[in-house]
Design an enzyme around this catalytic site. Structure first.
Site, PDB file in Angstrom:
ATOM      1  N   CYS A  77      57.425  31.740  87.749  1.00 26.64           N
ATOM      2  CA  CYS A  77      58.015  30.795  88.683  1.00 26.64           C
ATOM      3  C   CYS A  77      58.933  29.842  87.923  1.00 26.64           C
ATOM      4  CB  CYS A  77      56.928  30.057  89.452  1.00 26.64           C
ATOM      5  SG  CYS A  77      56.599  28.389  88.904  1.00 26.64           S
ATOM      6  N   GLU A  78      60.087  29.599  88.518  1.00 25.84           N
ATOM      7  CA  GLU A  78      61.095  28.807  87.814  1.00 25.84           C
ATOM      8  C   GLU A  78      60.787  27.310  87.837  1.00 25.84           C
ATOM      9  OE1 GLU A  78      64.669  29.902  89.778  1.00 25.84           O
ATOM     10  OE2 GLU A  78      64.434  28.455  91.409  1.00 25.84           O
ATOM     11  N   HIS A  79      59.820  26.917  88.651  1.00 26.58           N
ATOM     12  CA  HIS A  79      59.491  25.486  88.712  1.00 26.58           C
ATOM     13  C   HIS A  79      58.471  25.073  87.668  1.00 26.58           C
ATOM     14  CE1 HIS A  79      60.751  26.132  93.104  1.00 26.58           C
ATOM     15  NE2 HIS A  79      61.754  25.602  92.434  1.00 26.58           N
ATOM     16  N   HIS A  80      57.578  25.979  87.287  1.00 29.33           N
ATOM     17  CA  HIS A  80      56.518  25.624  86.342  1.00 29.33           C
ATOM     18  C   HIS A  80      56.402  26.572  85.161  1.00 29.33           C
ATOM     19  CE1 HIS A  80      55.371  24.146  90.403  1.00 29.33           C
ATOM     20  NE2 HIS A  80      55.018  23.058  89.739  1.00 29.33           N
ATOM     21  N   GLN A 119      59.484  33.634  94.671  1.00 26.75           N
ATOM     22  CA  GLN A 119      59.142  34.804  95.498  1.00 26.75           C
ATOM     23  C   GLN A 119      60.183  35.024  96.598  1.00 26.75           C
ATOM     24  OE1 GLN A 119      55.111  34.866  96.953  1.00 26.75           O
ATOM     25  NE2 GLN A 119      55.563  36.391  98.508  1.00 26.75           N
ATOM     26  N   HIS A 147      50.281  32.845  93.111  1.00 23.00           N
ATOM     27  CA  HIS A 147      51.057  31.938  92.275  1.00 23.00           C
ATOM     28  C   HIS A 147      50.116  31.082  91.437  1.00 23.00           C
ATOM     29  CE1 HIS A 147      55.047  32.444  94.316  1.00 23.00           C
ATOM     30  NE2 HIS A 147      54.230  33.065  95.143  1.00 23.00           N
ATOM     31  N   CYS A 149      50.800  28.679  89.520  1.00 21.92           N
ATOM     32  CA  CYS A 149      51.126  27.240  89.523  1.00 21.92           C
ATOM     33  C   CYS A 149      50.426  26.532  90.675  1.00 21.92           C
ATOM     34  CB  CYS A 149      52.631  27.014  89.556  1.00 21.92           C
ATOM     35  SG  CYS A 149      53.445  27.655  91.021  1.00 21.92           S
TER      36      CYS A 149
END
Ligand code: ZN
Length: 193
Positions: A77-80, A119, A147, A149
């Site tokens: 995931c690109e956020h975490h 996703q 996920h 995260c």
């Protein structure tokens, strides 16, 4: 990919969180993480030509629907920068007899997931790449994923799935066809597999 720079940054993170990057268990960690990132982000920098090279075949008697079910994938995931992973069901209805080798579909999934992402975008990227490649009469993609995260931080219960889907062309317009796809993939009641 600049693995030396990644290793340096990982060492920085270890120090910043209060670890000792020189203790025995961590000594090799920065280079190991650098190698791992090179692998899990291997799609970065090799943009669409890789996919455009997939050989398109022309068949005279085309199937009504080509469906590949439960393709496993792992992404970050690109956020975490934590993993999200699950399965993809993908189908398309060919147009003018254009098809690709079945083994190319899991490779397409690898291509769109081996970079930092979401996703939702994996779902739309798969549709976009297949559309660009084959210009089919329609594409259906459903994804069920976990996920880390959300699970590790207690936002979601462990083992909870997130579902995304996208239907284009005939899968959008022809409800019976869409229903057939969902039934074959076990997703008509939201219980994808
Ligand atoms: Zn995340």
């Amino acid at each position: 990919m600049d693995q030396e720079r990644i290793a340096h940054a990982v060492r920085e993170i270890l120090e910043a969180v209060g670890e000792d990057p020189n203790r025995e268990g961590l000594r090799e960690t920065p280079t190991r993480v650098a190698k791992m990132y090179a692998e899990v982000f291997s799609s970065l920098g090799k943009q669409p030509e890789t996919v455009a090279n997939y050989k398109v075949f022309h068949v005279t008697e085309q199937p009504e629907m080509v469906l590949v079910q439960a393709i496993p994938f792992y992404s970050m995931c690109e956020h975490h920068l934590l993993p999200f992973f699950g399965t993809v069901n993908l189908a398309y209805v060919p147009q003018a007899g254009r098809v690709i080798g079945l083994s190319k579909i899991p490779r397409l999934v690898d291509f769109v997931t081996h970079k930092p992402g979401m996703q939702e975008r994996v779902t739309t990227d798969l549709v976009a790449e297949l559309t660009r490649l084959l210009d089919p009469a329609g594409v259906a993609v459903t994804i069920a994923a976990r996920h880390l995260c959300m699970e590790m931080r207690g936002v979601n219960k462990a083992g909870q799935f997130t579902y995304t889907n996208r239907f284009t062309g005939v899968f959008k317009d022809d409800l019976a066809l869409r229903q057939e796809f969902l039934q074959q993939t076990g997703g008509s009641n939201g219980q994808l597999r």
